[in-house]
Design a protein around this motif. Structure first.
Motif, PDB file in Angstrom:
ATOM      1  N   HIS A  97      10.049 -16.272  -0.522  1.00 18.80           N
ATOM      2  CA  HIS A  97      10.285 -16.776   0.830  1.00 18.80           C
ATOM      3  C   HIS A  97       9.518 -15.895   1.814  1.00 18.80           C
ATOM      4  CE1 HIS A  97      13.323 -19.560  -0.548  1.00 18.80           C
ATOM      5  NE2 HIS A  97      13.920 -18.581  -1.217  1.00 18.80           N
ATOM      6  N   GLY A  98       9.148 -16.516   2.903  1.00 19.98           N
ATOM      7  CA  GLY A  98       8.445 -15.756   3.930  1.00 19.98           C
ATOM      8  C   GLY A  98       7.093 -16.354   4.227  1.00 19.98           C
ATOM      9  N   SER A  99       6.424 -15.744   5.175  1.00 17.02           N
ATOM     10  CA  SER A  99       5.122 -16.233   5.624  1.00 17.02           C
ATOM     11  C   SER A  99       4.007 -15.503   4.894  1.00 17.02           C
ATOM     12  CB  SER A  99       4.995 -16.023   7.133  1.00 17.02           C
ATOM     13  OG  SER A  99       5.122 -14.641   7.439  1.00 17.02           O
ATOM     14  N   LEU A 100       2.772 -15.884   5.204  1.00 16.53           N
ATOM     15  CA  LEU A 100       1.607 -15.239   4.598  1.00 16.53           C
ATOM     16  C   LEU A 100       1.571 -13.737   4.897  1.00 16.53           C
ATOM     17  CD1 LEU A 100      -1.053 -15.369   3.056  1.00 16.53           C
ATOM     18  CD2 LEU A 100      -2.174 -16.143   5.168  1.00 16.53           C
ATOM     19  N   PRO A 101       1.851 -13.274   6.113  1.00 19.46           N
ATOM     20  CA  PRO A 101       1.888 -11.822   6.351  1.00 19.46           C
ATOM     21  C   PRO A 101       2.923 -11.113   5.475  1.00 19.46           C
ATOM     22  CG  PRO A 101       1.796 -12.993   8.437  1.00 19.46           C
ATOM     23  CD  PRO A 101       2.011 -14.024   7.380  1.00 19.46           C
ATOM     24  N   ASP A 102       4.064 -11.756   5.227  1.00 17.91           N
ATOM     25  CA  ASP A 102       5.081 -11.150   4.361  1.00 17.91           C
ATOM     26  C   ASP A 102       4.572 -10.994   2.933  1.00 17.91           C
ATOM     27  OD1 ASP A 102       6.872 -11.082   6.493  1.00 17.91           O
ATOM     28  OD2 ASP A 102       7.619 -13.095   6.057  1.00 17.91           O
ATOM     29  N   ARG A 103       3.885 -12.007   2.446  1.00 15.85           N
ATOM     30  CA  ARG A 103       3.358 -11.950   1.081  1.00 15.85           C
ATOM     31  C   ARG A 103       2.264 -10.893   0.956  1.00 15.85           C
ATOM     32  NH1 ARG A 103       3.251 -18.499   1.137  1.00 15.85           N
ATOM     33  NH2 ARG A 103       5.472 -18.807   0.730  1.00 15.85           N
ATOM     34  N   LEU A 104       1.418 -10.801   1.968  1.00 14.46           N
ATOM     35  CA  LEU A 104       0.378  -9.781   1.946  1.00 14.46           C
ATOM     36  C   LEU A 104       1.003  -8.388   1.984  1.00 14.46           C
ATOM     37  CD1 LEU A 104      -2.569  -8.920   2.033  1.00 14.46           C
ATOM     38  CD2 LEU A 104      -2.521  -9.218   4.517  1.00 14.46           C
ATOM     39  N   SER A 105       2.005  -8.184   2.822  1.00 14.31           N
ATOM     40  CA  SER A 105       2.683  -6.890   2.875  1.00 14.31           C
ATOM     41  C   SER A 105       3.320  -6.553   1.540  1.00 14.31           C
ATOM     42  CB  SER A 105       3.750  -6.896   3.973  1.00 14.31           C
ATOM     43  OG  SER A 105       3.160  -7.039   5.250  1.00 14.31           O
ATOM     44  N   HIS A 106       3.893  -7.561   0.866  1.00 18.07           N
ATOM     45  CA  HIS A 106       4.509  -7.324  -0.443  1.00 18.07           C
ATOM     46  C   HIS A 106       3.453  -6.918  -1.469  1.00 18.07           C
ATOM     47  CE1 HIS A 106       7.666  -7.846  -3.485  1.00 18.07           C
ATOM     48  NE2 HIS A 106       6.706  -8.342  -4.252  1.00 18.07           N
ATOM     49  N   LEU A 107       2.298  -7.583  -1.475  1.00 13.44           N
ATOM     50  CA  LEU A 107       1.227  -7.225  -2.402  1.00 13.44           C
ATOM     51  C   LEU A 107       0.781  -5.784  -2.197  1.00 13.44           C
ATOM     52  CD1 LEU A 107      -1.021  -7.963  -4.497  1.00 13.44           C
ATOM     53  CD2 LEU A 107      -2.410  -8.697  -2.537  1.00 13.44           C
ATOM     54  N   LEU A 108       0.640  -5.380  -0.942  1.00  9.86           N
ATOM     55  CA  LEU A 108       0.152  -4.034  -0.655  1.00  9.86           C
ATOM     56  C   LEU A 108       1.222  -2.985  -0.938  1.00  9.86           C
ATOM     57  CD1 LEU A 108      -1.855  -4.636   2.654  1.00  9.86           C
ATOM     58  CD2 LEU A 108      -2.679  -4.670   0.298  1.00  9.86           C
ATOM     59  N   SER A 109       2.448  -3.228  -0.490  1.00 13.17           N
ATOM     60  CA  SER A 109       3.492  -2.210  -0.605  1.00 13.17           C
ATOM     61  C   SER A 109       4.030  -2.067  -2.022  1.00 13.17           C
ATOM     62  CB  SER A 109       4.636  -2.522   0.358  1.00 13.17           C
ATOM     63  OG  SER A 109       5.242  -3.762   0.030  1.00 13.17           O
ATOM     64  N   GLN A 110       4.062  -3.159  -2.795  1.00 11.01           N
ATOM     65  CA  GLN A 110       4.655  -3.117  -4.125  1.00 11.01           C
ATOM     66  C   GLN A 110       3.631  -2.993  -5.244  1.00 11.01           C
ATOM     67  OE1 GLN A 110       7.957  -2.885  -4.408  1.00 11.01           O
ATOM     68  NE2 GLN A 110       8.022  -2.979  -2.174  1.00 11.01           N
ATOM     69  N   HIS A 111       2.352  -3.178  -4.944  1.00 11.07           N
ATOM     70  CA  HIS A 111       1.343  -3.155  -5.999  1.00 11.07           C
ATOM     71  C   HIS A 111       0.160  -2.260  -5.624  1.00 11.07           C
ATOM     72  CE1 HIS A 111       3.172  -6.325  -8.534  1.00 11.07           C
ATOM     73  NE2 HIS A 111       3.604  -6.806  -7.383  1.00 11.07           N
ATOM     74  N   LEU A 112      -0.723  -2.751  -4.771  1.00  8.37           N
ATOM     75  CA  LEU A 112      -1.966  -2.015  -4.514  1.00  8.37           C
ATOM     76  C   LEU A 112      -1.718  -0.653  -3.893  1.00  8.37           C
ATOM     77  CD1 LEU A 112      -4.382  -4.800  -3.216  1.00  8.37           C
ATOM     78  CD2 LEU A 112      -4.331  -3.732  -5.467  1.00  8.37           C
ATOM     79  N   LEU A 113      -0.815  -0.583  -2.954  1.00 11.17           N
ATOM     80  CA  LEU A 113      -0.567   0.662  -2.231  1.00 11.17           C
ATOM     81  C   LEU A 113       0.850   1.167  -2.464  1.00 11.17           C
ATOM     82  CD1 LEU A 113      -2.322  -0.227   1.143  1.00 11.17           C
ATOM     83  CD2 LEU A 113      -3.295   0.931  -0.847  1.00 11.17           C
ATOM     84  N   ALA A 114       1.443   0.800  -3.611  1.00  7.61           N
ATOM     85  CA  ALA A 114       2.785   1.297  -3.924  1.00  7.61           C
ATOM     86  C   ALA A 114       2.791   2.815  -4.016  1.00  7.61           C
ATOM     87  CB  ALA A 114       3.273   0.685  -5.232  1.00  7.61           C
ATOM     88  N   GLN A 115       1.659   3.375  -4.423  1.00 11.23           N
ATOM     89  CA  GLN A 115       1.455   4.817  -4.455  1.00 11.23           C
ATOM     90  C   GLN A 115       0.117   5.110  -3.800  1.00 11.23           C
ATOM     91  OE1 GLN A 115       1.868   5.145  -8.751  1.00 11.23           O
ATOM     92  NE2 GLN A 115       3.796   6.230  -8.505  1.00 11.23           N
ATOM     93  N   PRO A 116      -0.112   6.322  -3.343  1.00  8.93           N
ATOM     94  CA  PRO A 116      -1.402   6.638  -2.729  1.00  8.93           C
ATOM     95  C   PRO A 116      -2.559   6.321  -3.681  1.00  8.93           C
ATOM     96  CG  PRO A 116       0.154   8.417  -2.358  1.00  8.93           C
ATOM     97  CD  PRO A 116       0.816   7.464  -3.321  1.00  8.93           C
ATOM     98  N   PRO A 117      -3.713   5.885  -3.145  1.00  8.31           N
ATOM     99  CA  PRO A 117      -4.847   5.564  -4.006  1.00  8.31           C
ATOM    100  C   PRO A 117      -5.230   6.684  -4.960  1.00  8.31           C
ATOM    101  CG  PRO A 117      -5.258   4.823  -1.761  1.00  8.31           C
ATOM    102  CD  PRO A 117      -3.980   5.605  -1.728  1.00  8.31           C
ATOM    103  N   ALA A 118      -4.977   7.933  -4.581  1.00  8.53           N
ATOM    104  CA  ALA A 118      -5.336   9.042  -5.465  1.00  8.53           C
ATOM    105  C   ALA A 118      -4.566   8.988  -6.782  1.00  8.53           C
ATOM    106  CB  ALA A 118      -5.076  10.375  -4.760  1.00  8.53           C
ATOM    107  N   VAL A 119      -3.367   8.366  -6.777  1.00 15.24           N
ATOM    108  CA  VAL A 119      -2.577   8.277  -8.003  1.00 15.24           C
ATOM    109  C   VAL A 119      -3.285   7.410  -9.026  1.00 15.24           C
ATOM    110  CG1 VAL A 119      -0.369   7.495  -8.959  1.00 15.24           C
ATOM    111  CG2 VAL A 119      -0.435   8.693  -6.757  1.00 15.24           C
ATOM    112  N   LEU A 120      -3.933   6.323  -8.581  1.00 15.58           N
ATOM    113  CA  LEU A 120      -4.667   5.460  -9.498  1.00 15.58           C
ATOM    114  C   LEU A 120      -5.883   6.173 -10.084  1.00 15.58           C
ATOM    115  CD1 LEU A 120      -4.577   2.090  -7.516  1.00 15.58           C
ATOM    116  CD2 LEU A 120      -3.161   2.765  -9.459  1.00 15.58           C
ATOM    117  N   GLN A 121      -6.389   7.156  -9.367  1.00 11.92           N
ATOM    118  CA  GLN A 121      -7.545   7.897  -9.862  1.00 11.92           C
ATOM    119  C   GLN A 121      -7.149   8.953 -10.890  1.00 11.92           C
ATOM    120  OE1 GLN A 121      -9.635   9.359  -6.370  1.00 11.92           O
ATOM    121  NE2 GLN A 121      -9.225   7.460  -5.263  1.00 11.92           N
TER     122      GLN A 121
END
Length: 436
Positions: free
Chosen positions: A229-253
């Motif tokens: 549920h939610g709008s496109l901004p909500d889905r984008l925020s979920h993708l970033l906060s829970q996946h891509l940026l769930a941890q600082p980028p340095a963690v993926l490195q």
């Protein structure tokens, strides 16, 4: 971008910098006429931007043309530029605009302007971290310095990023995620930024500009979390906060820590499979949870990590031969399925001994321990499966009791891949393409 405005002198006609923090890297190219004291631009030497648009929303700032009336004005009689400083912006030249996001087809008609503005706010809020992700993954295989941002992100590198951030799901696999990017590439082609108007969605060496990458993330968020549920901004925020940026980028490195987390997830899957297994059933992997854990501990390089320069260079050098094999397995479809690849490996006698059906499907598990034999494979999934099969079939870990250095693990993986392709002659295309 990182200036904090204190009290603008004219909130309508000008954006004042009466007392703003100046980032250190901008000090060398700050416009002449500003007196800098301890990193602050003082009010009595103000540079400002005139804006004939008056009160323009962020959502309208989408092209260079929108800045036709914006000009940098410097106080007359200012001091000359210091030797070695960066050139000043030429008066009359339009200022650069934020990244252009062609997402009109994703926005509802009634609230399109509001949601567009919110999406742009979400992107701008995380722009620095997204740039860091883009830069690091685009440098895989290049050996470039960390601060070199002159590389473009390929689809193969994007697939590595999405896999590291656990974005693919059973409903939307990695191949489908790349299909979602098609409109972003079409807009670039129409703008003359691509030579091929309709590139293959799975083509691994197709590159994405940073703007296309940002637009692609918006489209992936809409498709991946469409059931939320939610709008496109909500889905984008979920993708970033829970996946891509769930941890600082340095963690993926930190590939070692990421590798250990993946091994922990595989142990959890082994335990789930053991609980779901019938008492009379047997399996080479998870017939016994303790035996499965011991099997995984004896192979510290599994699952194979491709995010190393030497491994990436090996993939790029073999890509002209691997890509036709990948396409031949898919037949008329856009991407081959896991079933098609496993059958081909069985025919080539790769599925033998330590390389079992259960062990290879272990790397395509869902949260409940299950897997979909008909899931489409991206080119990255295809290479990843070959790498896992190589480590299982030729087991270089028998000479390597621990993961050791990243370079040593990458060398063992490259050797195993080379032996797999040569011994089983995998690069000879199958006689009947597209068999199921």
């Amino acid at each position: 971008r990182s200036c904090h405005k204190a009290a603008p002198s004219d909130p309508v006609d000008a954006v004042g910098f009466e007392s703003c923090i100046v980032p250190p890297r901008l000090l060398a190219c700050w416009p002449v006429g500003l007196l800098l004291e301890n990193g602050r631009a003082q009010h009595h030497c103000t540079a400002h931007l005139t804006n004939a648009g008056r009160g323009r929303r962020l959502s309208t700032i989408r092209s260079a043309g929108a800045f036709d009336n914006d000009r940098i004005q410097l106080p007359s009689g200012g001091p000359a530029a210091a030797p070695g400083s960066s050139p000043l912006p030429t008066p009359g030249r339009p200022l650069p605009s934020p990244p252009v996001l062609h997402i009109d087809d994703l926005l509802p008609g009634s609230a399109a302007d509001v949601e567009r503005e919110q999406v742009e706010h979400v992107v701008l809020r995380h722009l620095a971290q997204l740039r860091e992700l883009y830069t690091w993954y685009s440098q895989l295989g290049s050996g470039a310095a960390r601060d070199d941002d002159s590389w473009l992100l390929s689809r193969l590198q994007l697939s590595q990023m999405l896999a590291d951030c656990a974005v693919p799901s059973r409903r939307l696999d990695a191949a489908a995620l790349l299909d979602v990017l098609a409109p972003a590439c079409r807009h670039a082609a129409e703008a003359g930024l691509l030579n091929d108007l309709l590139p293959d969605p799975q083509q691994p060496d197709q590159t994405l500009l940073f703007r296309q990458f940002l637009e692609g993330l918006v489209r992936i968020a809409q498709a991946r979390f469409a059931l939320l549920h939610g709008s496109l901004p909500d889905r984008l925020s979920h993708l970033l906060s829970q996946h891509l940026l769930a941890q600082p980028p340095a963690v993926l490195q930190d590939r070692g820590a990421l590798h250990e987390r993946r091994r922990g997830q595989l142990l959890d899957v082994l335990a789930v499979r053991h609980q779901q297994q019938q008492p009379q059933a047997t399996s080479h992997v998870d017939g016994d949870a303790a035996a499965g854990a011991a099997w995984l501990r004896d192979r510290p390089l599994l699952p194979a990590d491709l995010a190393d320069d030497s491994v990436w260079n090996w993939i790029n050098s073999r890509q002209p031969a691997l890509w036709p094999l990948y396409r031949s397995l898919s037949g008329c479809a856009d991407a081959p399925t896991l079933r098609q690849l496993l059958r081909y490996l069985q025919e080539k006698r790769v599925l033998h001994g330590a390389v079992t059906f259960e062990r290879l499907t272990l790397f395509f598990h869902d949260d409940d321990g299950s897997f979909d034999i008909h899931r489409a494979l991206s080119f990255f999934d295809f290479v990843q499966t070959l790498a896992n099969a190589a480590l299982l079939r030729y087991n270089p870990n028998r000479h390597h009791s621990s993961t050791g250095t990243t370079a040593a693990a990458a060398t063992l993986l490259v050797d195993a891949l080379g032996e797999l392709l040569q011994t089983h002659r995998l690069l000879l295309l199958p006689a009947a393409a597209g068999r199921t």
